[in-house]
Write an enzyme that holds these catalytic residues in place. Structure first.
Site, PDB file in Angstrom:
ATOM      1  N   ARG A 198     -17.460  17.114-115.098  1.00 49.54           N
ATOM      2  CA  ARG A 198     -18.539  17.490-116.286  1.00 49.54           C
ATOM      3  C   ARG A 198     -17.704  18.088-117.468  1.00 49.54           C
ATOM      4  O   ARG A 198     -16.680  18.520-117.462  1.00 49.54           O
ATOM      5  CB  ARG A 198     -19.338  18.570-115.426  1.00 49.54           C
ATOM      6  CG  ARG A 198     -20.062  18.017-114.220  1.00 49.54           C
ATOM      7  CD  ARG A 198     -20.981  19.009-113.382  1.00 49.54           C
ATOM      8  NE  ARG A 198     -21.603  18.629-112.370  1.00 49.54           N
ATOM      9  CZ  ARG A 198     -21.253  18.481-111.221  1.00 49.54           C
ATOM     10  NH1 ARG A 198     -19.945  19.010-111.160  1.00 49.54           N
ATOM     11  NH2 ARG A 198     -21.706  17.991-110.259  1.00 49.54           N
ATOM     12  N   LYS A 221     -20.050  22.743-110.119  1.00 51.80           N
ATOM     13  CA  LYS A 221     -21.650  23.137-109.917  1.00 51.80           C
ATOM     14  C   LYS A 221     -21.567  23.363-108.418  1.00 51.80           C
ATOM     15  O   LYS A 221     -22.428  24.256-107.977  1.00 51.80           O
ATOM     16  CB  LYS A 221     -22.146  21.974-110.247  1.00 51.80           C
ATOM     17  CG  LYS A 221     -23.774  22.183-110.259  1.00 51.80           C
ATOM     18  CD  LYS A 221     -24.532  20.794-110.536  1.00 51.80           C
ATOM     19  CE  LYS A 221     -25.904  21.021-110.687  1.00 51.80           C
ATOM     20  NZ  LYS A 221     -26.624  19.800-111.055  1.00 51.80           N
ATOM     21  N   HIS A 277     -23.179  14.131-120.607  1.00 47.64           N
ATOM     22  CA  HIS A 277     -23.473  13.640-119.066  1.00 47.64           C
ATOM     23  C   HIS A 277     -23.153  12.102-118.850  1.00 47.64           C
ATOM     24  O   HIS A 277     -22.733  11.603-117.824  1.00 47.64           O
ATOM     25  CB  HIS A 277     -24.493  14.163-118.296  1.00 47.64           C
ATOM     26  CG  HIS A 277     -24.313  14.446-117.102  1.00 47.64           C
ATOM     27  ND1 HIS A 277     -23.475  15.627-116.305  1.00 47.64           N
ATOM     28  CD2 HIS A 277     -24.781  13.972-115.775  1.00 47.64           C
ATOM     29  CE1 HIS A 277     -23.669  15.589-115.249  1.00 47.64           C
ATOM     30  NE2 HIS A 277     -24.431  14.591-114.721  1.00 47.64           N
ATOM     31  N   ARG A 280     -19.915  11.068-117.728  1.00 52.65           N
ATOM     32  CA  ARG A 280     -19.719  11.217-116.155  1.00 52.65           C
ATOM     33  C   ARG A 280     -20.158  10.164-115.651  1.00 52.65           C
ATOM     34  O   ARG A 280     -19.922   9.315-114.484  1.00 52.65           O
ATOM     35  CB  ARG A 280     -20.282  12.454-115.721  1.00 52.65           C
ATOM     36  CG  ARG A 280     -20.248  12.693-114.113  1.00 52.65           C
ATOM     37  CD  ARG A 280     -20.577  14.149-113.739  1.00 52.65           C
ATOM     38  NE  ARG A 280     -21.098  14.249-112.350  1.00 52.65           N
ATOM     39  CZ  ARG A 280     -20.310  14.839-111.523  1.00 52.65           C
ATOM     40  NH1 ARG A 280     -18.925  14.935-111.987  1.00 52.65           N
ATOM     41  NH2 ARG A 280     -20.492  15.129-110.145  1.00 52.65           N
ATOM     42  N   HIS A 303     -19.900  15.248-105.021  1.00 49.84           N
ATOM     43  CA  HIS A 303     -21.371  15.373-104.825  1.00 49.84           C
ATOM     44  C   HIS A 303     -21.462  15.950-103.189  1.00 49.84           C
ATOM     45  O   HIS A 303     -20.400  15.843-102.411  1.00 49.84           O
ATOM     46  CB  HIS A 303     -21.904  14.144-104.733  1.00 49.84           C
ATOM     47  CG  HIS A 303     -22.382  13.682-105.881  1.00 49.84           C
ATOM     48  ND1 HIS A 303     -22.533  11.978-106.198  1.00 49.84           N
ATOM     49  CD2 HIS A 303     -22.437  14.229-107.271  1.00 49.84           C
ATOM     50  CE1 HIS A 303     -22.857  11.893-107.690  1.00 49.84           C
ATOM     51  NE2 HIS A 303     -22.874  13.151-108.146  1.00 49.84           N
ATOM     52  N   TYR A 312     -25.014   4.780-107.574  1.00 48.45           N
ATOM     53  CA  TYR A 312     -24.092   3.870-108.268  1.00 48.45           C
ATOM     54  C   TYR A 312     -23.804   2.794-107.463  1.00 48.45           C
ATOM     55  O   TYR A 312     -23.007   1.684-108.105  1.00 48.45           O
ATOM     56  CB  TYR A 312     -22.875   4.532-108.544  1.00 48.45           C
ATOM     57  CG  TYR A 312     -23.067   5.937-109.528  1.00 48.45           C
ATOM     58  CD1 TYR A 312     -23.296   5.670-110.935  1.00 48.45           C
ATOM     59  CD2 TYR A 312     -23.160   7.174-109.012  1.00 48.45           C
ATOM     60  CE1 TYR A 312     -23.482   6.753-111.756  1.00 48.45           C
ATOM     61  CE2 TYR A 312     -23.181   8.272-109.884  1.00 48.45           C
ATOM     62  CZ  TYR A 312     -23.523   8.112-111.060  1.00 48.45           C
ATOM     63  OH  TYR A 312     -23.787   9.216-111.882  1.00 48.45           O
TER      64      TYR A 312
END
Length: 346
Positions: A198, A221, A277, A280, A303, A312
Site C-alpha cells: 500500500r 493494515k 490503490h 496494488r 490478506h 484476482y
C-alpha cells in the site's frame, strides 16, 4: 409491605433483584400460599443469582463505546479513528440507553443515512464496527445480553471490476512521475508496483526495513508484518535515494499529492476510490497473469483470508481452462467436424 389483601385474595408484590430489579406480582387465594411463594422466590434468587430478573442498565450506547475503546480499541492501529466514528454514530441515533437499543433502531438509522447519500458499503462498515463492539464487550464480560446486531444482515454489495494499469500505462505514468518536482513520488510508485504494498506502507519505509534483498512491511493494515523480496537493482536505488534525499532513516517524505498530479498529467482514467490503490491492483493482476500462485499472492499482499485474494484468480492463464473443452458447444463442434466429411462423401 410485600403481601397485602386484595379483592381476589392475597397479592405478593416484590422485587427479587433489589430496587433496580424487575417487580413481580402474583395473587393467591390464601395468605399462607402467598407467604410460601414469596419465600420460594427469595430462596431461588439466593441459590441461583442468574435467575434474578435483569436490572435496568442505565448506560448509554456511547458509554459502551468508551468501555470498548479503553479495554480494546486503544490498542488497535486505527482505534482512534474507529472510536470517533462510533461516537458520531451514537450521537446520530440519539445515543439510546444500551439495554433498549435494538436492531430496528440501527436499521432505521441506516435507511436515513442512505437516503442522505451514504453508500451501502459505508453503512456495512459502520454496522460491522458496532457489532464488533458488542462482541468484544461480551468477551470481556461487560455486556451480558445477546449482541443486538447479531441477526441484522448487512447489505449485499455488487462486486466491482478491479482495474489495473497496462504496461504502456505504467511506462506513461512513471515517466510523468519522474518529471515531478517531488523527488520521492516516482520511486514510491515503483516500490508499490514491485511489491504490491500500500502507498502508506511504502511512504513510511525506514532503512531497517529494507535489507538483504527483502523489504519487511510492519505498519500494515492487518497489523501483521510481512516480507517481500526485491531485486538488487531496486535495493540499490533505495539506498542511493536515501543517501541523496533524506536526513534521517526514512527513505521518503509525503508525496501523495504529487502522485495525484501525475495521474492527471498522464490522463489515465481511474475508477472512483482507486488513486494510489491502483498500483496494488496492478501488481496483483500482473502477478496472476504472469502465472503466479494464488497462495503466494495472498502472503505478499498480506490478506487475512484467501477470499480477498481470489478476486484476482480469474486473471491466471490456467483459470477455468477446462471450460474451453468441456462446454457443450465445443463438443458439438467436434462432432460436426467428424460427421460432415462422411455426409459429403455420401
Amino acid at each position: 409491605m410485600t403481601i397485602k389483601a386484595v379483592k381476589t385474595g392475597w397479592q405478593v408484590n416484590i422485587q427479587p433483584g433489589g430496587r433496580s430489579g424487575k417487580r413481580v406480582k402474583k395473587t393467591f387465594t390464601t395468605k399462607a400460599e402467598a407467604l410460601a411463594w414469596e419465600r420460594h422466590v427469595q430462596a431461588k434468587v439466593m441459590q441461583a443469582p442468574e435467575w434474578t430478573p435483569p436490572k435496568k442498565d442505565a448506560r448509554k450506547l456511547s458509554d459502551l463505546v468508551d468501555i470498548w475503546f479503553r479495554h480494546h480499541g486503544s490498542g488497535l492501529s486505527a482505534g482512534k479513528g474507529t472510536n470517533s466514528r462510533l461516537l458520531a454514530l451514537c450521537e446520530a441515533m440519539g445515543n439510546p440507553r444500551c439495554d433498549l437499543f435494538t436492531a430496528d433502531q440501527f436499521a432505521e438509522y441506516r435507511a436515513l443515512r442512505m437516503e442522505a447519500g451514504i453508500s451501502a458499503n459505508n453503512m456495512n462498515r459502520e454496522q460491522a464496527y458496532l457489532r464488533a463492539v458488542f462482541n468484544e464487550l461480551i468477551r470481556l464480560g461487560h455486556w451480558k445480553k445477546e449482541n443486538p446486531l447479531k441477526r441484522l444482515r448487512a447489505f449485499k454489495i455488487q462486486e466491482r471490476e478491479l482495474s489495473y494499469l497496462t504496461p504502456p500505462q505504467i511506462v506513461l505514468l512513471l515517466d510523468e512521475l519522474y518529471k515531478a518536482q517531488n523527488p520521492h513520488v516516482a520511486l514510491v510508485a515503483t516500490v508499490c508496483l514491485a511489491t504490491g504494498a500500500r502507498w502508506g506502507e511504502v511512504e513510511s519505509l525506514r532503512t531497517s526495513q529494507a535489507r538483504n534483498g527483502v523489504i519487511q512491511f510492519v505498519q500494515t493494515k492487518s497489523s501483521k508484518a510481512r516480507a517481500v523480496p526485491i531485486t538488487k537493482e531496486l535495493e540499490e536505488a533505495l539506498e542511493n535515494h536515501q543517501r541523496t534525499h533524506s536526513d534521517d532513516d526514512r527513505f521518503f517524505s509525503t508525496c501523495y499529492a504529487a502522485f495525484r498530479d501525475g495521474i492527471k498529467r498522464s490522463k489515465i482514467k481511474l475508477p472512483a476510490g482507486q488513486m494510489t490503490h491502483i498500483l496494488r491492483h496492478t501488481f496483483a493482476s500482473h502477478f496472476m497473469m504472469n502465472g503466479g500462485n494464488i497462495l503466494a499472492l495472498k502472503n505478499v499482499l498480506g490478506h487475512q483470508s484467501l477470499t480477498m485474494t481470489m478476486r484476482y484468480a480469474h486473471l491466471s492463464p490456467e483459470h477455468l481452462q477446462e471450460t474451453r473443452q468441456l462446454n457443450p458447444i465445443a463438443a458439438l463442434n467436434l462432432r460436426c467436424t467428424l460427421v460432415d466429411p462422411l455426409l459429403e462423401a455420401a
